[in-house]
Motif scaffolding. Structure first.
Motif, PDB file in Angstrom:
ATOM      1  N   TRP A 103      14.391   8.294   2.673  1.00 13.04           N
ATOM      2  CA  TRP A 103      13.155   7.563   2.411  1.00 13.04           C
ATOM      3  C   TRP A 103      13.310   6.549   1.275  1.00 13.04           C
ATOM      4  CZ3 TRP A 103       9.263   5.782   4.673  1.00 13.04           C
ATOM      5  CH2 TRP A 103       8.031   5.553   4.067  1.00 13.04           C
ATOM      6  N   GLN A 104      13.960   6.934   0.191  1.00 15.93           N
ATOM      7  CA  GLN A 104      14.123   6.024  -0.944  1.00 15.93           C
ATOM      8  C   GLN A 104      14.959   4.804  -0.541  1.00 15.93           C
ATOM      9  OE1 GLN A 104      15.801   7.821  -4.448  1.00 15.93           O
ATOM     10  NE2 GLN A 104      15.762   5.939  -5.643  1.00 15.93           N
ATOM     11  N   ALA A 124       0.833  -1.207   0.000  1.00 22.78           N
ATOM     12  CA  ALA A 124       0.000   0.000   0.000  1.00 22.78           C
ATOM     13  C   ALA A 124       0.866   1.256   0.000  1.00 22.78           C
ATOM     14  CB  ALA A 124      -0.928  -0.009   1.210  1.00 22.78           C
ATOM     15  N   THR A 125       1.940   1.241   0.771  1.00 21.40           N
ATOM     16  CA  THR A 125       2.836   2.396   0.818  1.00 21.40           C
ATOM     17  C   THR A 125       3.463   2.656  -0.545  1.00 21.40           C
ATOM     18  OG1 THR A 125       3.353   2.034   3.154  1.00 21.40           O
ATOM     19  CG2 THR A 125       4.921   3.330   1.877  1.00 21.40           C
ATOM     20  N   LYS A 135       6.902  -8.481  -6.981  1.00 25.22           N
ATOM     21  CA  LYS A 135       5.758  -7.560  -7.107  1.00 25.22           C
ATOM     22  C   LYS A 135       6.066  -6.215  -6.461  1.00 25.22           C
ATOM     23  CE  LYS A 135       2.392 -11.369  -7.057  1.00 25.22           C
ATOM     24  NZ  LYS A 135       1.248 -11.981  -6.324  1.00 25.22           N
ATOM     25  N   LEU A 136       6.695  -6.269  -5.311  1.00 23.06           N
ATOM     26  CA  LEU A 136       7.048  -5.029  -4.629  1.00 23.06           C
ATOM     27  C   LEU A 136       8.131  -4.273  -5.387  1.00 23.06           C
ATOM     28  CD1 LEU A 136       7.116  -6.283  -0.923  1.00 23.06           C
ATOM     29  CD2 LEU A 136       5.294  -5.014  -2.076  1.00 23.06           C
ATOM     30  N   ARG A 137       9.063  -5.007  -5.976  1.00 22.50           N
ATOM     31  CA  ARG A 137      10.124  -4.377  -6.739  1.00 22.50           C
ATOM     32  C   ARG A 137       9.560  -3.615  -7.937  1.00 22.50           C
ATOM     33  NH1 ARG A 137      14.750  -2.362  -5.743  1.00 22.50           N
ATOM     34  NH2 ARG A 137      15.193  -4.209  -4.450  1.00 22.50           N
ATOM     35  N   ALA A 138       8.571  -4.216  -8.599  1.00 19.69           N
ATOM     36  CA  ALA A 138       7.942  -3.554  -9.750  1.00 19.69           C
ATOM     37  C   ALA A 138       7.261  -2.258  -9.325  1.00 19.69           C
ATOM     38  CB  ALA A 138       6.941  -4.499 -10.403  1.00 19.69           C
ATOM     39  N   LEU A 139       6.595  -2.279  -8.178  1.00 23.13           N
ATOM     40  CA  LEU A 139       5.966  -1.060  -7.671  1.00 23.13           C
ATOM     41  C   LEU A 139       7.015  -0.005  -7.325  1.00 23.13           C
ATOM     42  CD1 LEU A 139       3.177  -2.520  -5.340  1.00 23.13           C
ATOM     43  CD2 LEU A 139       2.820  -1.163  -7.412  1.00 23.13           C
ATOM     44  N   PHE A 140       8.086  -0.445  -6.699  1.00 22.81           N
ATOM     45  CA  PHE A 140       9.151   0.487  -6.308  1.00 22.81           C
ATOM     46  C   PHE A 140       9.764   1.162  -7.538  1.00 22.81           C
ATOM     47  CE2 PHE A 140      13.638   1.416  -5.404  1.00 22.81           C
ATOM     48  CZ  PHE A 140      13.531   2.210  -4.273  1.00 22.81           C
ATOM     49  N   GLU A 141       9.981   0.388  -8.595  1.00 24.66           N
ATOM     50  CA  GLU A 141      10.584   0.931  -9.813  1.00 24.66           C
ATOM     51  C   GLU A 141       9.650   1.916 -10.534  1.00 24.66           C
ATOM     52  OE1 GLU A 141      13.599   0.601 -10.599  1.00 24.66           O
ATOM     53  OE2 GLU A 141      14.188  -0.995  -9.200  1.00 24.66           O
ATOM     54  N   SER A 142       8.348   1.836 -10.233  1.00 21.10           N
ATOM     55  CA  SER A 142       7.400   2.729 -10.891  1.00 21.10           C
ATOM     56  C   SER A 142       7.283   4.094 -10.214  1.00 21.10           C
ATOM     57  CB  SER A 142       6.012   2.075 -10.937  1.00 21.10           C
ATOM     58  OG  SER A 142       5.450   1.979  -9.639  1.00 21.10           O
ATOM     59  N   ILE A 143       7.966   4.262  -9.076  1.00 20.74           N
ATOM     60  CA  ILE A 143       7.887   5.517  -8.337  1.00 20.74           C
ATOM     61  C   ILE A 143       8.802   6.561  -8.991  1.00 20.74           C
ATOM     62  CG2 ILE A 143       8.288   6.621  -6.100  1.00 20.74           C
ATOM     63  CD1 ILE A 143       7.792   3.898  -4.800  1.00 20.74           C
ATOM     64  N   GLY A 187       3.181  10.456  -5.116  1.00 23.31           N
ATOM     65  CA  GLY A 187       4.519  10.955  -4.847  1.00 23.31           C
ATOM     66  C   GLY A 187       5.070  10.400  -3.551  1.00 23.31           C
ATOM     67  N   PRO A 188       6.371  10.116  -3.485  1.00 28.33           N
ATOM     68  CA  PRO A 188       6.950   9.489  -2.286  1.00 28.33           C
ATOM     69  C   PRO A 188       6.845  10.350  -1.038  1.00 28.33           C
ATOM     70  CG  PRO A 188       8.658  10.162  -3.852  1.00 28.33           C
ATOM     71  CD  PRO A 188       7.349  10.302  -4.553  1.00 28.33           C
TER      72      PRO A 188
END
Length: 341
Positions: free
Chosen positions: A310-311, A289-290, A331-339, A298-299
């Motif tokens: 934070w990053q 969710a985060t 799955k989390l890595r894909a979300l992280f890369e989209s930020i 935005g982060p």
């Protein structure tokens, strides 16, 4: 032991000063064997910076961060002396090739998992015990005394007297921190704590072997696991562990003792071990969710505590999930890369 582990051959305090490339008087000032730090009111003259963190049950943890020059000396001692002596094989924290995952693997799929906690692990380790570690390496007393002084600290009483009433240290904590101890924040402390706990690990490993069960330690977390033989004797076994720890100079925090049967979630250092090393679903959902909200809004919108890095913080949490559960981690890595950072 010096030759066995290829440690520096230091015959006296002058050799140690030469090894650090310092005058002996300067080295003695950093080692602070007379505990001048404890009565120093000027922060500029102190070797450490202090920070209080709130804990449960009204207690606090004191973070003692060495200043750059002292930290450089401690890192040299860690790399060339302390880090070359291996701890007991049951110790999985703060050593290369080991992690919370290796700590958890031995406890996967067990009938019962018992988790116990050593109370105030670092501050309970005194300078005398640290000096004993260096003496055990083969160093003479004057060298061992200076090395122990470099790696221990006696915190000023003003550090906790100035705290708010709700954050004040309990009396026993204040006594520990005001006496020379391993500071939580020094690079040498984790490795030295492992070496100080070597006898404890030997005895607990033997106790576990008597019941044909497994034992590991990750920092202050003691973990045992086994079959029905251990399950039937769990409470009595915990009593024996507590007595052994006390005999070795440690105290258990009984409020953190957990006896986890196979019918409930068995968790070791944040790793679920019922069937395979894994992370809890709730932790995964919170991080997901985060990351999702970071990508959408935005982060900065999710950094509610004002984390300075934070990053990197989120990257570390994603890497943690990838290590324990590659599928969920991807799955989390894909979300992280989209930020958009």
């Amino acid at each position: 032991m010096i030759g066995r582990f290829r440690l520096p051959n230091l015959q006296d305090d002058f050799d140690l000063a030469d090894w650090f490339r310092l005058p002996l008087s300067r080295l003695a000032w950093y080692a602070d064997c007379r505990n001048v730090e404890r009565t120093t009111h000027s922060e500029q003259l102190r070797h450490y910076r202090y920070r209080l963190l709130a804990k449960r049950f009204g207690q606090v943890r004191l973070i003692e961060s060495p200043k750059p020059r002292l930290k450089t000396l401690q890192r040299a001692a860690l790399e060339e002396i302390v880090g070359k002596v291996p701890p007991h094989r049951a110790a999985h924290g703060f050593r290369r090739g080991h992690s919370i995952k290796t700590n958890a693997l031995l406890h996967v799929g067990q009938r019962v998992v018992i988790r116990m906690d050593l109370e105030d692990f670092f501050p309970s380790i005194t300078v005398a015990r640290v000096r004993g570690v260096f003496r055990g390496m083969g160093y003479p007393r004057d060298v061992a005394t200076l090395l122990a002084g470099l790696c221990t600290n006696a915190a000023p009483s003003s550090v906790w007297l100035a705290a708010t009433t709700g954050d004040r240290l309990a009396f026993n904590q204040a006594s520990q921190y005001s006496a020379p101890h391993l500071p939580q924040g020094a690079p040498t402390s984790p490795a030295l704590a492992n070496l100080v706990a070597y006898r404890l690990d030997c005895r607990l490993a033997g106790l576990a072997a008597a019941l044909d069960c497994n034992y590991t330690r990750y920092a202050d977390d003691l973990v045992f696991s086994g079959d029905d033989h251990l399950a039937r004797r769990a409470k009595r076994f915990c009593t024996h562990v507590a007595a052994t720890a006390m005999d070795e100079g440690f105290q258990l925090n009984f409020r953190k003792t957990r006896i986890m049967r196979a019918s409930q979630r068995q968790q070791v250092a944040g790793v679920v071990v019922n069937s395979h090393p894994n992370v809890s679903r709730s932790e995964f959902d919170r991080l997901k969710a985060t990351l999702t909200n970071c990508a959408r809004h935005g982060p900065a919108s999710q950094n509610r505590d004002g984390h300075p890095h934070w990053q990197q913080h989120l990257a570390g949490r994603v890497a943690h999930f990838e290590m324990l559960n590659p599928a969920r981690g991807a799955k989390l890595r894909a979300l992280f890369e989209s930020i958009s950072w």
